[in-house]
Design a protein around this motif. Structure first.
Motif, PDB file in Angstrom:
ATOM      1  N   PRO A 256       0.873  -1.300  -0.102  1.00 60.45           N
ATOM      2  CA  PRO A 256       0.048   0.046   0.029  1.00 60.45           C
ATOM      3  C   PRO A 256       0.675   1.395   0.161  1.00 60.45           C
ATOM      4  O   PRO A 256       0.517   2.081  -0.597  1.00 60.45           O
ATOM      5  CB  PRO A 256      -0.779   0.205   1.315  1.00 60.45           C
TER       6      PRO A 256
ATOM      7  N   PHE B 165       0.610   3.916  -2.820  1.00 53.86           N
ATOM      8  CA  PHE B 165       0.574   5.580  -2.469  1.00 53.86           C
ATOM      9  C   PHE B 165       1.599   6.426  -3.056  1.00 53.86           C
ATOM     10  O   PHE B 165       0.975   7.295  -3.947  1.00 53.86           O
ATOM     11  CB  PHE B 165       0.328   5.457  -1.062  1.00 53.86           C
TER      12      PHE B 165
ATOM     13  N   CYS C 177       1.337   6.606  -6.926  1.00 58.30           N
ATOM     14  CA  CYS C 177       0.426   7.368  -7.607  1.00 58.30           C
ATOM     15  C   CYS C 177       0.563   8.844  -7.267  1.00 58.30           C
ATOM     16  O   CYS C 177       0.076   9.604  -8.264  1.00 58.30           O
ATOM     17  CB  CYS C 177      -0.942   7.170  -6.656  1.00 58.30           C
TER      18      CYS C 177
ATOM     19  N   ASN D  75      -3.957   9.340   5.591  1.00 59.66           N
ATOM     20  CA  ASN D  75      -3.386   8.106   5.846  1.00 59.66           C
ATOM     21  C   ASN D  75      -2.918   7.986   7.570  1.00 59.66           C
ATOM     22  O   ASN D  75      -2.753   6.943   8.206  1.00 59.66           O
ATOM     23  CB  ASN D  75      -2.405   7.892   4.845  1.00 59.66           C
TER      24      ASN D  75
ATOM     25  N   TRP E  80      -5.577  -0.493   2.940  1.00 56.39           N
ATOM     26  CA  TRP E  80      -6.054  -0.089   1.616  1.00 56.39           C
ATOM     27  C   TRP E  80      -7.404   0.623   1.986  1.00 56.39           C
ATOM     28  O   TRP E  80      -7.759   1.636   1.095  1.00 56.39           O
ATOM     29  CB  TRP E  80      -6.501  -1.274   0.964  1.00 56.39           C
TER      30      TRP E  80
ATOM     31  N   SER F   8      -7.662   3.275   3.935  1.00 58.61           N
ATOM     32  CA  SER F   8      -7.165   4.673   4.198  1.00 58.61           C
ATOM     33  C   SER F   8      -6.737   4.894   2.896  1.00 58.61           C
ATOM     34  O   SER F   8      -7.032   6.304   2.285  1.00 58.61           O
ATOM     35  CB  SER F   8      -6.122   4.766   5.264  1.00 58.61           C
ATOM     36  N   PHE F   9      -5.948   4.247   2.056  1.00 62.08           N
ATOM     37  CA  PHE F   9      -5.582   4.703   0.797  1.00 62.08           C
ATOM     38  C   PHE F   9      -6.997   4.977  -0.249  1.00 62.08           C
ATOM     39  O   PHE F   9      -6.772   5.886  -0.679  1.00 62.08           O
ATOM     40  CB  PHE F   9      -5.060   3.224   0.054  1.00 62.08           C
TER      41      PHE F   9
ATOM     42  N   SER G  10      -8.346   8.258   1.005  1.00 63.98           N
ATOM     43  CA  SER G  10      -7.570   9.505   0.768  1.00 63.98           C
ATOM     44  C   SER G  10      -7.638   9.812  -0.765  1.00 63.98           C
ATOM     45  O   SER G  10      -7.664  10.789  -1.059  1.00 63.98           O
ATOM     46  CB  SER G  10      -6.148   9.130   1.179  1.00 63.98           C
TER      47      SER G  10
END
Length: 102
Positions: A10, A14, A17, A62, A85, A87-88, A91
């Motif tokens: 994760p 993050f 991305c 996060n 995942w 919180s991902f 967010s």
């Protein structure tokens, strides 16, 4: 070099991305220069401003999730801490909302 950091999937997704967003925003800015707009944020912002505010907000979501995940497991009688995942996804939804409506 990165032994000190907990590079889980994760976390890698993050940061990947974020890098992809920065590259995409740079190309978008070169192709179509931005202009000031006014949304729900109390200031006029450009795309870059909204990206910065959104990334800060995503980071805080996060951090808060990591901080309270142990308590969430206790409150909801979970056998393990909730997946990062969650919180991902939260967010990224917040980031998209700020970029579109901010």
């Amino acid at each position: 070099m990165f032994e000190w950091m907990a590079w889980t999937t994760p976390v890698a997704v993050f940061f990947s991305c974020i890098v992809l967003m920065l590259v995409g925003m740079t190309l978008w800015e070169i192709k179509s220069p931005t202009r000031l707009t006014r949304g729900f944020l109390p200031i006029e912002t450009t795309r870059g401003d909204r990206l910065f505010i959104g990334l800060l907000s995503a980071g805080y979501v996060n951090l808060v999730f990591v901080g309270i995940s142990g308590k969430l497991a206790g409150w909801f009688n979970l056998e393990a801490d909730p997946s990062i995942w969650i919180s991902f996804v939260l967010s990224m939804v917040l980031l998209v909302w700020i970029m579109r409506k901010g």
